[in-house]
Design a protein around this motif. Structure first.
Motif, short mmCIF file in Angstrom:
data_model
loop_
_atom_site.label_atom_id
_atom_site.label_comp_id
_atom_site.label_asym_id
_atom_site.label_seq_id
_atom_site.Cartn_x
_atom_site.Cartn_y
_atom_site.Cartn_z
N ASP A 27 -5.20 -16.25 6.30
CA ASP A 27 -5.92 -15.25 7.10
C ASP A 27 -7.41 -15.48 6.90
O ASP A 27 -7.84 -15.84 5.80
CB ASP A 27 -5.53 -13.83 6.68
N SER A 28 -8.18 -15.26 7.95
CA SER A 28 -9.61 -15.60 7.90
C SER A 28 -10.51 -14.44 7.52
O SER A 28 -11.72 -14.64 7.34
CB SER A 28 -10.04 -16.11 9.28
N THR A 29 -9.98 -13.23 7.37
CA THR A 29 -10.82 -12.05 7.21
C THR A 29 -11.76 -12.15 6.00
O THR A 29 -12.96 -11.86 6.10
CB THR A 29 -9.97 -10.78 7.08
N LEU A 30 -11.23 -12.57 4.85
CA LEU A 30 -12.06 -12.62 3.64
C LEU A 30 -13.19 -13.65 3.79
O LEU A 30 -14.33 -13.39 3.40
CB LEU A 30 -11.19 -12.95 2.43
N VAL B 173 -4.95 -6.18 7.85
CA VAL B 173 -4.61 -7.61 7.92
C VAL B 173 -3.10 -7.79 7.92
O VAL B 173 -2.40 -7.26 7.06
CB VAL B 173 -5.24 -8.38 6.74
N TRP B 174 -2.62 -8.55 8.88
CA TRP B 174 -1.19 -8.85 8.97
C TRP B 174 -0.76 -9.60 7.73
O TRP B 174 -1.40 -10.57 7.33
CB TRP B 174 -0.95 -9.69 10.22
N ILE C 53 -7.02 -4.47 4.00
CA ILE C 53 -5.72 -3.94 3.61
C ILE C 53 -4.61 -4.80 4.18
O ILE C 53 -4.46 -4.93 5.40
CB ILE C 53 -5.54 -2.49 4.10
N GLY C 54 -3.82 -5.40 3.30
CA GLY C 54 -2.63 -6.12 3.75
C GLY C 54 -1.57 -5.12 4.17
O GLY C 54 -1.17 -4.25 3.38
N GLU D 60 -13.17 -4.40 -1.02
CA GLU D 60 -12.01 -4.46 -1.91
C GLU D 60 -10.83 -4.99 -1.10
O GLU D 60 -10.69 -4.69 0.10
CB GLU D 60 -11.68 -3.07 -2.45
N VAL D 61 -9.97 -5.77 -1.75
CA VAL D 61 -8.82 -6.36 -1.09
C VAL D 61 -7.54 -5.73 -1.65
O VAL D 61 -7.35 -5.68 -2.86
CB VAL D 61 -8.77 -7.89 -1.31
N ILE D 62 -6.70 -5.25 -0.74
CA ILE D 62 -5.41 -4.68 -1.12
C ILE D 62 -4.33 -5.64 -0.65
O ILE D 62 -4.17 -5.87 0.55
CB ILE D 62 -5.20 -3.28 -0.53
N PRO D 63 -3.57 -6.27 -1.56
CA PRO D 63 -2.57 -7.25 -1.15
C PRO D 63 -1.44 -6.62 -0.37
O PRO D 63 -1.17 -5.41 -0.49
CB PRO D 63 -2.07 -7.82 -2.49
N GLY D 64 -0.79 -7.43 0.44
CA GLY D 64 0.33 -6.94 1.24
C GLY D 64 1.53 -7.86 1.12
O GLY D 64 1.45 -8.96 0.56
N ILE D 65 2.65 -7.42 1.66
CA ILE D 65 3.86 -8.24 1.69
C ILE D 65 3.70 -9.28 2.79
O ILE D 65 3.54 -8.95 3.97
CB ILE D 65 5.10 -7.36 1.95
N SER D 66 3.74 -10.55 2.41
CA SER D 66 3.50 -11.62 3.37
C SER D 66 4.73 -11.91 4.21
O SER D 66 5.86 -11.53 3.85
CB SER D 66 3.07 -12.90 2.64
N ALA D 67 4.53 -12.64 5.30
CA ALA D 67 5.67 -13.09 6.11
C ALA D 67 6.58 -13.99 5.28
O ALA D 67 7.80 -14.02 5.50
CB ALA D 67 5.16 -13.84 7.34
N VAL D 68 6.00 -14.71 4.32
CA VAL D 68 6.80 -15.59 3.47
C VAL D 68 7.77 -14.77 2.62
O VAL D 68 8.97 -15.08 2.54
CB VAL D 68 5.88 -16.44 2.57
N SER D 69 7.28 -13.71 2.00
CA SER D 69 8.14 -12.84 1.20
C SER D 69 9.19 -12.16 2.07
O SER D 69 10.36 -12.04 1.69
CB SER D 69 7.29 -11.79 0.48
#
Length: 261
Positions: free
Chosen positions: A124-127, A116-117, A7-8, A144-153
């Motif tokens: 990120d290395s988790t995947l 996941v941060w 989870i992002g 399953e991977v849930i995308p998150g808001i990145s530091a870039v965004s």
């Protein structure tokens, strides 16, 4: 079959979780948190605050383990392969921990989650580590991977700027690669994982503008921007003070060729 959610959780603000991420948090029976030591306890505390704010079920478990220590004695500029080998060794040590957590702490049919941060797909290395665990064949699970808001965004939003300009492209890279030179084909470069303030290598270039942020989305957030020759000393001082105060720092920045209009 065990189920794993990656989870992002965004760059640090509990309000930046997506609706899907909140739903995923409430699907998990157990959350796996890796403790990086006292200096970085904030990273565990922020994850636990996210759980307190968003998880409504009362029967979830939080399982902590110690993050393996990575060998950082080899400089990132090393070209002999020692740096890459050090990262590989650290990843395998993490894979050992992930394998044990999934095998021993989850029953068949249960769901576990790694928080996941930022976004799991960006530096990120988790995947990759979960793929290594599956390849070992010692424990089976779906994930399953849930995308998150990145530091870039988050960085772009906090500075109220876009990442690219009309008809242009943006390149995302690391401080280690930026040390080899400013990308020839890019005018907008986002830099992550820069422990050595590589932007100072270009501080005499008046055509560069910097947008910098540290601890994005947290109460300790720091922001600075401006023409690089003027902003670089200010950012260096902010960074050194913050690192001395907290014991760690996570920062990201955008370098833009030519000052914005």
């Amino acid at each position: 079959m065990r189920r794993i959610l990656v989870i992002g959780i965004g760059a640090g603000d509990p309000e930046q979780l997506t609706l899907r991420a909140v739903r995923a948090l409430n699907e998990a029976d157990a959350f796996f948190l890796l403790d990086k030591g006292r200096a970085k306890r904030d990273l565990i505390d922020l994850r636990e605050e996210i759980l307190r704010q968003h998880v409504t079920r009362a029967d979830y478990r939080v399982i902590e383990d110690r993050d393996p220590t990575r060998d950082r004695t080899t400089p990132t500029s090393d070209r002999t392969g020692a740096y890459t080998q050090g990262v590989d060794d650290w990843r395998q040590a993490r894979a050992d921990i992930y394998e044990r957590l999934i095998r021993d702490e989850l029953a068949d049919g249960e769901c576990g989650a790694f928080l996941v941060w930022g976004d799991p797909a960006l530096y990120d290395s988790t995947l990759g580590i979960l793929a290594d665990v599956l390849a070992r064949g010692t424990v089976s699970f779906e994930h399953e991977v849930i995308p998150g808001i990145s530091a870039v965004s988050s960085l772009a939003a906090r500075h109220r700027t876009g990442l690219n300009r009309v008809g242009g492209a943006v390149q995302i890279t690391t401080g280690r690669r930026l040390a080899s030179g400013f990308p020839a084909e890019a005018d907008d470069v986002v830099v992550m994982l820069d422990a050595h303030q590589t932007f100072t290598d270009f501080a005499d270039d008046p055509s560069l503008h910097i947008y910098w942020g540290a601890y994005l989305g947290t109460p300790d957030e720091l922001l600075a921007s401006g023409p690089l020759p003027e902003a670089a000393p200010r950012i260096t001082a902010l960074r050194e003070e913050a690192r001395a105060r907290k014991g760690w720092i996570m920062d990201t920045y955008l370098l833009r060729r030519t000052a914005p209009e």
